[in-house]
Design a protein around this motif. Structure first.
Motif, PDB file in Angstrom:
ATOM      1  N   CYS A  32     -11.436  -6.696   6.683  1.00  0.00           N
ATOM      2  CA  CYS A  32     -11.350  -5.446   7.447  1.00  0.00           C
ATOM      3  C   CYS A  32     -12.345  -4.453   6.875  1.00  0.00           C
ATOM      4  N   LEU A  33     -13.018  -3.757   7.748  1.00  0.00           N
ATOM      5  CA  LEU A  33     -13.917  -2.681   7.334  1.00  0.00           C
ATOM      6  C   LEU A  33     -13.330  -1.381   7.851  1.00  0.00           C
ATOM      7  N   SER A  34     -13.240  -0.410   6.985  1.00  0.00           N
ATOM      8  CA  SER A  34     -12.754   0.928   7.362  1.00  0.00           C
ATOM      9  C   SER A  34     -11.343   0.888   7.926  1.00  0.00           C
ATOM     10  N   GLU A  35     -10.512   0.031   7.375  1.00  0.00           N
ATOM     11  CA  GLU A  35      -9.115  -0.050   7.811  1.00  0.00           C
ATOM     12  C   GLU A  35      -8.410   1.293   7.656  1.00  0.00           C
ATOM     13  N   ALA A  36      -8.820   2.079   6.676  1.00  0.00           N
ATOM     14  CA  ALA A  36      -8.185   3.384   6.439  1.00  0.00           C
ATOM     15  C   ALA A  36      -8.269   4.263   7.688  1.00  0.00           C
ATOM     16  N   GLY A  37      -9.265   4.032   8.534  1.00  0.00           N
ATOM     17  CA  GLY A  37      -9.425   4.808   9.757  1.00  0.00           C
ATOM     18  C   GLY A  37      -8.258   4.667  10.723  1.00  0.00           C
ATOM     19  N   VAL A  85      -0.164   4.452   2.683  1.00  0.00           N
ATOM     20  CA  VAL A  85      -1.629   4.402   2.576  1.00  0.00           C
ATOM     21  C   VAL A  85      -2.175   5.753   2.121  1.00  0.00           C
ATOM     22  N   VAL A  86      -1.689   6.840   2.693  1.00  0.00           N
ATOM     23  CA  VAL A  86      -2.135   8.183   2.300  1.00  0.00           C
ATOM     24  C   VAL A  86      -1.862   8.406   0.810  1.00  0.00           C
ATOM     25  N   LYS A  87      -0.665   8.063   0.379  1.00  0.00           N
ATOM     26  CA  LYS A  87      -0.309   8.232  -1.043  1.00  0.00           C
ATOM     27  C   LYS A  87      -1.281   7.469  -1.931  1.00  0.00           C
ATOM     28  N   LYS A  88      -1.538   6.212  -1.590  1.00  0.00           N
ATOM     29  CA  LYS A  88      -2.430   5.379  -2.409  1.00  0.00           C
ATOM     30  C   LYS A  88      -3.878   5.879  -2.356  1.00  0.00           C
ATOM     31  N   LEU A  89      -4.353   6.270  -1.178  1.00  0.00           N
ATOM     32  CA  LEU A  89      -5.728   6.768  -1.074  1.00  0.00           C
ATOM     33  C   LEU A  89      -5.913   8.039  -1.904  1.00  0.00           C
ATOM     34  N   ASP A  97     -15.237   2.097   2.216  1.00  0.00           N
ATOM     35  CA  ASP A  97     -14.947   1.531   3.533  1.00  0.00           C
ATOM     36  C   ASP A  97     -14.353   0.128   3.410  1.00  0.00           C
ATOM     37  N   LEU A  98     -14.473  -0.486   2.257  1.00  0.00           N
ATOM     38  CA  LEU A  98     -14.013  -1.859   2.067  1.00  0.00           C
ATOM     39  C   LEU A  98     -12.565  -1.947   1.595  1.00  0.00           C
ATOM     40  N   LEU A  99     -11.914  -0.815   1.312  1.00  0.00           N
ATOM     41  CA  LEU A  99     -10.522  -0.845   0.896  1.00  0.00           C
ATOM     42  C   LEU A  99      -9.634  -1.315   2.034  1.00  0.00           C
ATOM     43  N   THR A 100      -8.700  -2.184   1.708  1.00  0.00           N
ATOM     44  CA  THR A 100      -7.739  -2.680   2.699  1.00  0.00           C
ATOM     45  C   THR A 100      -6.330  -2.385   2.196  1.00  0.00           C
ATOM     46  N   THR A 101      -5.357  -2.606   3.047  1.00  0.00           N
ATOM     47  CA  THR A 101      -3.971  -2.447   2.641  1.00  0.00           C
ATOM     48  C   THR A 101      -3.669  -3.340   1.452  1.00  0.00           C
ATOM     49  N   ALA A 102      -4.170  -4.573   1.467  1.00  0.00           N
ATOM     50  CA  ALA A 102      -3.939  -5.493   0.345  1.00  0.00           C
ATOM     51  C   ALA A 102      -4.494  -4.914  -0.962  1.00  0.00           C
ATOM     52  N   LEU A 104      -4.852  -1.744  -1.687  1.00  0.00           N
ATOM     53  CA  LEU A 104      -4.017  -0.614  -2.061  1.00  0.00           C
ATOM     54  C   LEU A 104      -2.699  -1.062  -2.680  1.00  0.00           C
ATOM     55  N   MET A 105      -2.163  -2.166  -2.189  1.00  0.00           N
ATOM     56  CA  MET A 105      -0.896  -2.679  -2.706  1.00  0.00           C
ATOM     57  C   MET A 105      -1.030  -3.207  -4.129  1.00  0.00           C
ATOM     58  N   MET A 106      -2.235  -3.620  -4.504  1.00  0.00           N
ATOM     59  CA  MET A 106      -2.465  -4.157  -5.856  1.00  0.00           C
ATOM     60  C   MET A 106      -2.654  -3.044  -6.872  1.00  0.00           C
ATOM     61  N   ARG A 107      -2.763  -1.801  -6.449  1.00  0.00           N
ATOM     62  CA  ARG A 107      -3.002  -0.675  -7.370  1.00  0.00           C
ATOM     63  C   ARG A 107      -1.707  -0.104  -7.862  1.00  0.00           C
TER      64      ARG A 107
END
Length: 107
Positions: A32-37, A85-89, A97-102, A104-107
């Motif tokens: 996914c690219l720009s999944e945060a969008g 997602v907002v909390k993690k970002l 742009d390369l960050l994905t939910t996966a 974020l979950m590893m952080r």
């Protein structure tokens, strides 16, 4: 700012202005690219180009939001996910742009 789901959106435009030069990174198939969008108001961090043929699937965020609002259970689950997602970002110093939910979950 806040969306119609009530989720506070990341608003760190000034931190998006860092310069990366000519960063080269392989992006695995199915990424996914720009999944945060999908979850926050997003400012893209750079440009992408390919060295070989590639396909891309675009998802219209507005149409996604409208579809989700039709299904209460999906809206509740995705609102919770958007909050996560907002909390993690907001915890990440260097956004990409390369960050994905996966990721974020590893952080």
């Amino acid at each position: 700012s806040s969306s119609d789901t009530g989720v506070d959106r990341v608003d760190r435009t000034d931190s998006f202005r860092e310069t990366f030069g000519r960063l080269r990174k392989s992006i695995p198939e199915g990424s996914c690219l720009s999944e945060a969008g999908l979850w926050v108001t997003w400012v893209h961090r750079g440009d992408f180009s390919t060295e070989s043929q590639a396909s891309i699937l675009l998802l219209d965020v507005k149409a996604f939001e409208e579809l989700v609002t039709l299904y209460v259970t999906a809206k509740l689950a995705l609102t919770e996910h958007a909050e996560y997602v907002v909390k993690k970002l907001n915890e990440i110093e260097l956004l990409s742009d390369l960050l994905t939910t996966a990721d974020l979950m590893m952080r």
